[in-house]
Write an enzyme that holds these catalytic residues in place. Structure first.
Site, PDB file in Angstrom:
ATOM      1  N   ASP A 122       0.583   1.148 -19.151  1.00  0.00           N
ATOM      2  CA  ASP A 122       0.459  -0.264 -18.797  1.00  0.00           C
ATOM      3  C   ASP A 122       0.854  -1.080 -20.017  1.00  0.00           C
ATOM      4  OD1 ASP A 122      -1.238  -1.837 -16.362  1.00  0.00           O
ATOM      5  OD2 ASP A 122      -0.964  -2.977 -18.212  1.00  0.00           O
ATOM      6  N   ALA A 134       3.249   0.007  -3.924  1.00  0.00           N
ATOM      7  CA  ALA A 134       3.233  -1.327  -4.531  1.00  0.00           C
ATOM      8  C   ALA A 134       4.210  -2.264  -3.832  1.00  0.00           C
ATOM      9  CB  ALA A 134       3.543  -1.215  -6.025  1.00  0.00           C
ATOM     10  N   ARG A 135       5.499  -2.168  -4.175  1.00  0.00           N
ATOM     11  CA  ARG A 135       6.531  -3.015  -3.589  1.00  0.00           C
ATOM     12  C   ARG A 135       7.833  -2.221  -3.475  1.00  0.00           C
ATOM     13  NH1 ARG A 135       3.072  -5.736  -1.877  1.00  0.00           N
ATOM     14  NH2 ARG A 135       2.768  -7.999  -2.072  1.00  0.00           N
ATOM     15  N   ASP A 167       4.739   3.594   0.985  1.00  0.00           N
ATOM     16  CA  ASP A 167       4.039   2.759   1.953  1.00  0.00           C
ATOM     17  C   ASP A 167       4.705   1.389   2.063  1.00  0.00           C
ATOM     18  OD1 ASP A 167       1.832   2.287   3.766  1.00  0.00           O
ATOM     19  OD2 ASP A 167       0.933   1.009   2.237  1.00  0.00           O
ATOM     20  N   GLU A 198      10.473  -5.619   5.176  1.00  0.00           N
ATOM     21  CA  GLU A 198       9.396  -5.292   6.104  1.00  0.00           C
ATOM     22  C   GLU A 198       9.230  -6.416   7.122  1.00  0.00           C
ATOM     23  OE1 GLU A 198       5.819  -4.415   3.950  1.00  0.00           O
ATOM     24  OE2 GLU A 198       6.793  -2.937   2.671  1.00  0.00           O
ATOM     25  N   HIS A 222       3.177   0.172   5.436  1.00  0.00           N
ATOM     26  CA  HIS A 222       2.402  -0.749   4.588  1.00  0.00           C
ATOM     27  C   HIS A 222       0.948  -0.833   5.069  1.00  0.00           C
ATOM     28  CE1 HIS A 222       2.989  -4.339   1.653  1.00  0.00           C
ATOM     29  NE2 HIS A 222       1.834  -3.719   1.447  1.00  0.00           N
ATOM     30  N   GLY A 252      -1.604   0.889   3.223  1.00  0.00           N
ATOM     31  CA  GLY A 252      -2.445   1.408   2.148  1.00  0.00           C
ATOM     32  C   GLY A 252      -3.806   0.752   2.061  1.00  0.00           C
TER      33      GLY A 252
END
Length: 311
Positions: A173, A236-237, A261, A266, A285, A287
């Site tokens: 991170d 995430a994306r 996911d 979308e 999507h 999750g």
């Protein structure tokens, strides 16, 4: 107060979040999102507030809303990449979201995808339904190294769960959370994402979509930096990955699998390039779409709106 509700998870899941919203005396209209710019532009001026999912709140939409009745945008969920926050600030429309409420559901979904792939659950389910008793040989995840890119709420929860299942955990991170790392010695923090690219058997993405993270997983990463033929997981994306490069990487065995996911577009388009490719599992999507998570997020979204109104 006229409110537009577009998040389908909120609408489809009965619970205390719906009770709270519908007991406020608001006039509520519902649409099934995600709603694109053109449709929002034609109606947004009629609403005082929105509780939205991943709708397309561009500057054009926000300006039109602010010129009419729009006063508040409340995001159901965490990601704000579909809302032009600069425009919202410019036109004095406050925006809220729901951080740190879906980490349990999303981290469990990551592991569900991983276990389903490694134990061939998706293949064997379909096979048995067709009357076959073909048995695949799977893989254990214990002892494997998972690299978690993004140690926010979801990344941290995944790190704890992965370690409990016997996996070695690498975390990356931009910000180092010393308190978390001191408490969870089993998580090895790495200062470079390159370490994850070179050492991880499984790579899980937990980053927002920004100009800096778009196509993070690209041709150079796939063909030059991945060393362990990893499984890539994305909850995430969709725009974090270059889909065409990813498909080539799978064919060239630079990756074992892509479990996602999320997609770049979308709902899924009819010509989605990832659909039907071997060793790719796509879920729609979902999750954070558990009863528990939906109620937590829904309550926070409604309470955020109530707070904005009362402040």
């Amino acid at each position: 107060m006229k409110v537009l509700l577009t998040t389908t998870s909120f609408q489809d899941t009965p619970g205390v979040h719906q009770d709270l919203l519908y007991n406020q005396g608001f006039e509520i209209d519902t649409l099934r999102g995600p709603i694109l710019e053109m449709e929002l532009f034609s109606i947004i001026q009629n609403y005082d507030a929105v509780i939205c999912g991943d709708d397309e709140y561009t500057e054009k939409v926000i300006k039109k809303g602010a010129e009419g009745n729009l006063k508040y945008i409340c995001k159901y969920g965490v990601g704000l990449d579909r809302i032009d926050l600069d425009a919202a600030k410019k036109y004095n429309v406050p925006v809220t979201n729901c951080p740190a409420v879906n980490q349990v559901s999303v981290s469990e979904h990551v592991l569900a995808l991983l276990l389903a792939f490694e134990r061939n659950i998706h293949l064997q389910y379909n096979s048995v339904q067709q009357g076959s008793w073909k048995r695949w040989v799977g893989n254990e995840i214990e002892g494997k190294t998972i690299g978690i890119v993004g140690l926010g709420a979801v990344g941290k929860e995944l790190a704890k769960k992965s370690s409990a299942l016997g996996m070695k955990v690498l975390g990356f991170d931009l910000n180092r959370d010393e308190a978390f790392l001191d408490k969870h010695k089993e998580v090895v923090f790495v200062n470079s994402i390159e370490t994850i690219y070179s050492q991880a058997d499984v790579i899980s993405l937990h980053l927002p979509h920004t100009p800096k993270t778009e196509r993070l997983i690209n041709r150079e990463v796939i063909f030059k930096k991945l060393k362990q033929q990893p499984i890539l997981i994305n909850t995430a994306r969709g725009k974090l990955v270059d889909s065409k490069a990813l498909i080539e990487g799978l064919k060239e065995q630079k990756l074992r699998a892509y479990l996602t996911d999320v997609l770049e577009h979308e709902p899924m388009l009819s010509d989605e390039v990832l659909r039907g490719v071997d060793n790719i599992i796509i879920t729609p999507h979902v999750g954070s779409r558990t009863f528990q998570s939906v109620q937590r997020q829904g309550l926070m979204a409604v309470n955020n709106l109530i707070k904005l109104i009362n402040d």
